[in-house]
Design an enzyme around this catalytic site. Structure first.
Site, PDB file in Angstrom:
ATOM      1  N   SER A 113       0.813  -1.217   0.000  1.00  0.00           N
ATOM      2  CA  SER A 113       0.000   0.000   0.000  1.00  0.00           C
ATOM      3  C   SER A 113       0.842   1.261   0.000  1.00  0.00           C
ATOM      4  O   SER A 113       1.621   1.510  -0.916  1.00  0.00           O
ATOM      5  CB  SER A 113      -0.978  -0.030   1.173  1.00  0.00           C
ATOM      6  OG  SER A 113      -1.898   1.030   1.095  1.00  0.00           O
ATOM      7  N   ASP A 280      -2.190   6.638  -3.572  1.00  0.00           N
ATOM      8  CA  ASP A 280      -1.054   5.990  -2.918  1.00  0.00           C
ATOM      9  C   ASP A 280      -0.461   4.870  -3.748  1.00  0.00           C
ATOM     10  O   ASP A 280      -0.758   4.726  -4.939  1.00  0.00           O
ATOM     11  CB  ASP A 280      -1.482   5.476  -1.546  1.00  0.00           C
ATOM     12  CG  ASP A 280      -2.434   4.291  -1.638  1.00  0.00           C
ATOM     13  OD1 ASP A 280      -3.211   4.234  -2.615  1.00  0.00           O
ATOM     14  OD2 ASP A 280      -2.409   3.417  -0.744  1.00  0.00           O
ATOM     15  N   ASP A 282      -0.835   1.569  -4.065  1.00  0.00           N
ATOM     16  CA  ASP A 282      -1.661   0.603  -4.785  1.00  0.00           C
ATOM     17  C   ASP A 282      -2.985   1.183  -5.274  1.00  0.00           C
ATOM     18  O   ASP A 282      -3.840   0.452  -5.767  1.00  0.00           O
ATOM     19  CB  ASP A 282      -1.924  -0.627  -3.921  1.00  0.00           C
ATOM     20  CG  ASP A 282      -2.727  -0.326  -2.671  1.00  0.00           C
ATOM     21  OD1 ASP A 282      -2.613   0.799  -2.147  1.00  0.00           O
ATOM     22  OD2 ASP A 282      -3.464  -1.208  -2.196  1.00  0.00           O
ATOM     23  N   ASP A 284      -5.554   2.694  -3.657  1.00  0.00           N
ATOM     24  CA  ASP A 284      -6.813   2.600  -2.915  1.00  0.00           C
ATOM     25  C   ASP A 284      -7.064   3.791  -1.993  1.00  0.00           C
ATOM     26  O   ASP A 284      -8.150   3.916  -1.436  1.00  0.00           O
ATOM     27  CB  ASP A 284      -6.911   1.278  -2.149  1.00  0.00           C
ATOM     28  CG  ASP A 284      -5.892   1.136  -1.024  1.00  0.00           C
ATOM     29  OD1 ASP A 284      -4.983   1.984  -0.926  1.00  0.00           O
ATOM     30  OD2 ASP A 284      -5.991   0.160  -0.249  1.00  0.00           O
TER      31      ASP A 284
END
Length: 551
Positions: A113, A280, A282, A284
């Site tokens: 993430s 960010d 990834d 999400d």
């Protein structure tokens, strides 16, 4: 197909957190570390004939290596097909969409993430189930149990597969295949089906200016397709859109600290763009900015809920809303006015999935810069950006002022302002962080009824959640000190870091007086911040005199 069973020994640290297993790259590079965890996942599943696995990640270092290993292990564990994002790129919300669109059995999402990448950085892996959402705690607990007793893993013996070119590679005489898909197009098509792209195009052609920062992470290709090719924004309105294995040395966390370059642009006075956003590692999470103005994630969720009917996908209204416990109560006030239910859950998107599958909620959000709806079962950064642009485009079409700050001011005037801030203390030694939490909880029996400055303590607890859909119960989700006037403090240890502990303090106070609603949050919450540090003895127990990040 030649399947090899290789002996292995268990590791004792493969317990998944709120978003799967995250460790330093060097840990995943240990002998059979990745293989053990992947096999533990497969060992908890009953894979049906013809099963399909979705696979991809945020492009960080070790992504490609892990993909080749997982492809071979999927073949050895009964999957018939693996769908891979081209070049291994697949944002987390796009992964959820691919799972749902192609009705795959599940998916592996490779990401840490918003954590840093590169050889010295972090890597992560999580399993998503057939509804497109993260695996439930029942599944992750079973995976952890398997990881502690594993003695072998299975892997197919074939050469690495080309994942850079679209198409299908058949292996083992047609028993198994790998299909490389263009997941950017699939995701962009979904976004165009939800939002009024014609209205957004008209807004962007009017001279309205925007700046989007992909932070050298996965949303770069998606942003180019959506904002430039489909919506007509100039290429100069995008920055840092080339994905990098180490995020160009940066920290791909869209907040006021780590998205510093974007913040400088958006706070450049009269010359600042009208709208700014970032996502960010990834894809999400999201951060929303106006001209010289920051929108807290909690306020963002409330504004989206209050204006949902301006968006074609939600024109008939929304079924309900949900927020994580640490998120402010701003959306609760919107739900009350709309006459729809509002659910308070632990942190972790998997808790929202059950509510969405049951049709009880449409919009969900977390204070950690995550917002989304029932179109997928993950947080969705670009969806939130497009939602804001759709609201602004609707204001423009109606001849109303087009300003992020004015939208927030009007919202506060109608609903009141939940003044809110989060203070993160990152990479604290775990013993010190636990000492802070233990010291706080030891005071809970005596705090109710006490006067602390201008606040009176109503109650204290360690938040627990009973899932009304599947009956599961989640304990120890954060320590809460609730005050008589509706203000509160929340202390929580985060499960998304890989080094030490991250201790987060959430502070919230309600302000109904319009004349006081524009006061800076840190100023408005100054007394509560001081009380939080005094009660917790955080500076004394950790040696920290200031938070790492303030949002």
């Amino acid at each position: 197909m030649n399947i090899i069973s290789l002996p292995t020994r268990p590791y004792d640290d493969q317990k998944p957190g709120t978003s799967g297993l995250r460790k330093k790259v060097s840990v995943f590079q240990k002998t059979a570390y990745l293989e053990n965890f992947v096999q533990s996942i497969f060992d908890t599943l009953t894979v049906p004939a013809g099963a399909i696995l979705a696979l991809g990640g945020d492009g960080r270092y070790y992504n490609r290596t892990a993909i080749q290993t997982i492809i071979k292990m999927a073949a050895a564990n009964g999957f018939a097909r693996v769908l891979v994002g081209q070049a291994g790129i697949l944002s987390t919300p796009a992964s959820s969409h691919v799972i749902r669109k192609y009705q795959t059995f599940g998916g592996m999402v490779l990401s840490a993430s918003h954590n840093q990448g590169g050889p010295q950085g972090d890597f992560g892996i999580k399993y998503n189930v057939s509804n497109g959402g993260p695996a439930t705690e029942k599944i992750t607990d079973a995976v952890y149990a398997k990881s502690k007793t594993i003695s072998q893993y299975k892997i197919a013996d074939f050469a690495d597969v080309d994942i850079d070119h679209l198409g299908i590679t058949h292996l083992a005489g047609g028993q198994f295949c790998v299909e490389v898909i263009d997941a950017v197009q699939d995701y962009a098509d979904l976004m165009e089906s939800l939002f009024d792209f014609s209205a957004i195009r008209a807004l962007l052609k009017s001279g309205f200016s925007m700046q989007f920062d992909a932070m050298h992470a996965v949303t770069g290709p998606y942003a180019q397709e959506l904002f430039v090719r489909r919506l007509g924004a100039p290429a100069s309105s995008l920055m840092n859109c080339q994905p990098s294995e180490d995020f160009n040395g940066g920290h791909p966390d869209p907040n006021l600290t780590y998205a510093e370059d974007l913040v400088k642009i958006m706070y450049a006075g009269a010359s600042a763009p009208d709208f700014g956003a970032a996502s960010d590692g990834d894809g999400d999470r999201n951060m929303i900015l106006g001209k010289n103005f920051f929108v807290t994630p909690s306020d963002s969720l409330a504004v989206l809920a209050a204006n949902a009917t301006l968006v074609p996908a939600y024109a008939d209204g929304i079924a309900g809303v949900a927020r994580s416990m640490p998120t402010s109560g701003a959306v609760d006030r919107v739900a009350a006015k709309l006459g729809i239910p509002c659910f308070e859950t632990p942190t972790g998107w998997k808790f929202f999935g059950n509510l969405m599958d049951a049709g009880k909620v449409t919009l969900c959000g977390e204070e950690s810069f995550g917002t989304s709806s029932s179109h997928v079962r993950e947080k969705d950064g670009l969806w939130a950006v497009l939602f804001w642009l759709n609201i602004l485009a609707s204001k423009f079409a109606a001849g109303q002022p087009v300003s992020v700050e004015r939208i927030l001011q009007a919202h506060w005037a109608e609903f009141g302002r939940n003044v809110y801030s989060r203070h993160d203390y990152e990479a604290i030694p775990s013993d010190a962080a636990n000492s802070v939490m233990q010291h706080l909880e030891a005071q809970f029996a005596d705090l109710p009824g006490q006067r602390l400055g201008r606040y009176t303590v109503k109650t204290c607890d360690d938040f627990s959640y009973h899932d009304s859909i599947d009956g599961s119960v989640s304990h120890h989700q954060g320590l809460r000190i609730l005050f008589v006037d509706g203000s509160r403090m929340v202390f929580r240890l985060s499960g998304t870091g890989t080094e030490g502990a991250t201790l987060r303090i959430y502070l919230e106070s309600f302000e109904a007086d319009v004349t006081k609603q524009s006061v800076d949050a840190q100023q408005a919450l100054a007394e509560m911040i001081s009380l939080a540090l005094s009660l917790s003895q955080l500076p004394e127990k950790t040696g920290r005199r200031a938070p790492t990040v303030i949002t």
